[in-house]
Design a protein around this motif. Structure first.
Motif, PDB file in Angstrom:
ATOM      1  N   ALA A 141      -1.923 -30.157 -14.588  1.00  0.00           N
ATOM      2  CA  ALA A 141      -2.567 -28.517 -14.371  1.00  0.00           C
ATOM      3  C   ALA A 141      -2.808 -28.403 -15.596  1.00  0.00           C
ATOM      4  O   ALA A 141      -1.936 -28.324 -16.532  1.00  0.00           O
ATOM      5  N   THR A 198      -6.501 -25.070  -3.100  1.00  0.00           N
ATOM      6  CA  THR A 198      -4.981 -24.513  -3.831  1.00  0.00           C
ATOM      7  C   THR A 198      -4.190 -25.426  -4.540  1.00  0.00           C
ATOM      8  O   THR A 198      -4.276 -26.887  -4.426  1.00  0.00           O
ATOM      9  N   TRP A 199      -4.070 -24.641  -5.160  1.00  0.00           N
ATOM     10  CA  TRP A 199      -3.007 -25.668  -6.729  1.00  0.00           C
ATOM     11  C   TRP A 199      -1.998 -25.020  -7.157  1.00  0.00           C
ATOM     12  O   TRP A 199      -1.614 -24.101  -7.060  1.00  0.00           O
ATOM     13  N   ARG A 200      -1.409 -26.336  -7.175  1.00  0.00           N
ATOM     14  CA  ARG A 200       0.454 -26.086  -7.547  1.00  0.00           C
ATOM     15  C   ARG A 200       0.325 -25.271  -8.930  1.00  0.00           C
ATOM     16  O   ARG A 200      -0.291 -27.078  -9.907  1.00  0.00           O
ATOM     17  N   ARG A 201       0.232 -24.493  -9.883  1.00  0.00           N
ATOM     18  CA  ARG A 201       1.036 -24.476 -11.068  1.00  0.00           C
ATOM     19  C   ARG A 201       1.756 -25.097 -11.468  1.00  0.00           C
ATOM     20  O   ARG A 201       1.465 -25.700 -12.868  1.00  0.00           O
ATOM     21  N   ARG A 202       2.540 -25.492 -11.287  1.00  0.00           N
ATOM     22  CA  ARG A 202       3.674 -26.267 -11.987  1.00  0.00           C
ATOM     23  C   ARG A 202       3.684 -27.469 -11.590  1.00  0.00           C
ATOM     24  O   ARG A 202       4.150 -28.507 -12.851  1.00  0.00           O
ATOM     25  N   ARG A 203       2.148 -28.642 -11.443  1.00  0.00           N
ATOM     26  CA  ARG A 203       2.042 -29.684 -10.832  1.00  0.00           C
ATOM     27  C   ARG A 203       1.282 -30.166 -12.530  1.00  0.00           C
ATOM     28  O   ARG A 203       0.529 -29.290 -13.608  1.00  0.00           O
ATOM     29  N   HIS A 258      -3.279 -25.518 -18.911  1.00  0.00           N
ATOM     30  CA  HIS A 258      -2.227 -24.524 -19.026  1.00  0.00           C
ATOM     31  C   HIS A 258      -3.438 -23.387 -19.142  1.00  0.00           C
ATOM     32  O   HIS A 258      -4.253 -22.677 -19.732  1.00  0.00           O
ATOM     33  N   SER A 259      -2.360 -22.112 -19.127  1.00  0.00           N
ATOM     34  CA  SER A 259      -3.250 -21.076 -18.211  1.00  0.00           C
ATOM     35  C   SER A 259      -2.316 -19.652 -19.399  1.00  0.00           C
ATOM     36  O   SER A 259      -1.082 -20.449 -19.868  1.00  0.00           O
ATOM     37  N   ARG A 267      -3.194 -28.081  -0.941  1.00  0.00           N
ATOM     38  CA  ARG A 267      -2.762 -28.290  -2.640  1.00  0.00           C
ATOM     39  C   ARG A 267      -2.110 -30.416  -2.292  1.00  0.00           C
ATOM     40  O   ARG A 267      -1.590 -30.052  -3.780  1.00  0.00           O
ATOM     41  N   ARG A 326       1.449 -14.151 -19.201  1.00  0.00           N
ATOM     42  CA  ARG A 326       0.655 -13.179 -17.983  1.00  0.00           C
ATOM     43  C   ARG A 326       1.529 -11.632 -18.800  1.00  0.00           C
ATOM     44  O   ARG A 326       2.139 -11.917 -19.539  1.00  0.00           O
ATOM     45  N   SER A 370      -7.052 -31.914 -11.425  1.00  0.00           N
ATOM     46  CA  SER A 370      -8.336 -31.896 -12.227  1.00  0.00           C
ATOM     47  C   SER A 370      -9.541 -33.061 -12.016  1.00  0.00           C
ATOM     48  O   SER A 370     -10.803 -33.142 -12.464  1.00  0.00           O
TER      49      SER A 370
END
Length: 105
Positions: free
Chosen positions: A99, A91-96, A101-102, A70, A105, A75
């Motif tokens: 990152a 692996t990806w850190r979501r809070r980077r 935007h996803s 990570r 949920r 990107s």
């Protein structure tokens, strides 16, 4: 990464563990060599790939998959490697900050 710890970048073959290239991280002394558009980890990966091609005159096959942790997965690195003909899995850190935007949920 910790401040005063020796860091070593290495490019290995996944089946046998063969080291293609090993490069110690020299901290601020490495800044002059790194192009400004790359972060430290991005330049470590790209620099290792370029070093292998220059030192042992072996070009890794196009479509080679590189696996990173990570710290190295960004990107920007994925885009650069794609244009070089490589694929990236990491692996990806979501809070980077970089990152994508996803959706919620």
């Amino acid at each position: 990464p910790k401040k005063r710890v020796l860091k070593i970048w290495c490019l290995n073959e996944s089946l046998t563990g063969y080291f293609y290239h090993i490069k110690p991280h020299r901290g601020r002394h490495e800044t002059a060599e790194r192009p400004p558009q790359y972060k430290v980890g991005e330049w470590a990966v790209v620099g290792l790939l370029l070093s292998v091609a220059a030192l042992i005159h072996v070009q890794l096959p196009k479509g080679t998959i590189l696996y990173t942790d990570r710290y190295l997965t960004t990107s920007t690195l994925a885009r650069v490697l794609y244009f070089m003909g490589f694929l990236l899995v990491g692996t990806w850190r979501r809070r980077r900050r970089t990152a994508p935007h996803s959706p919620p949920r």
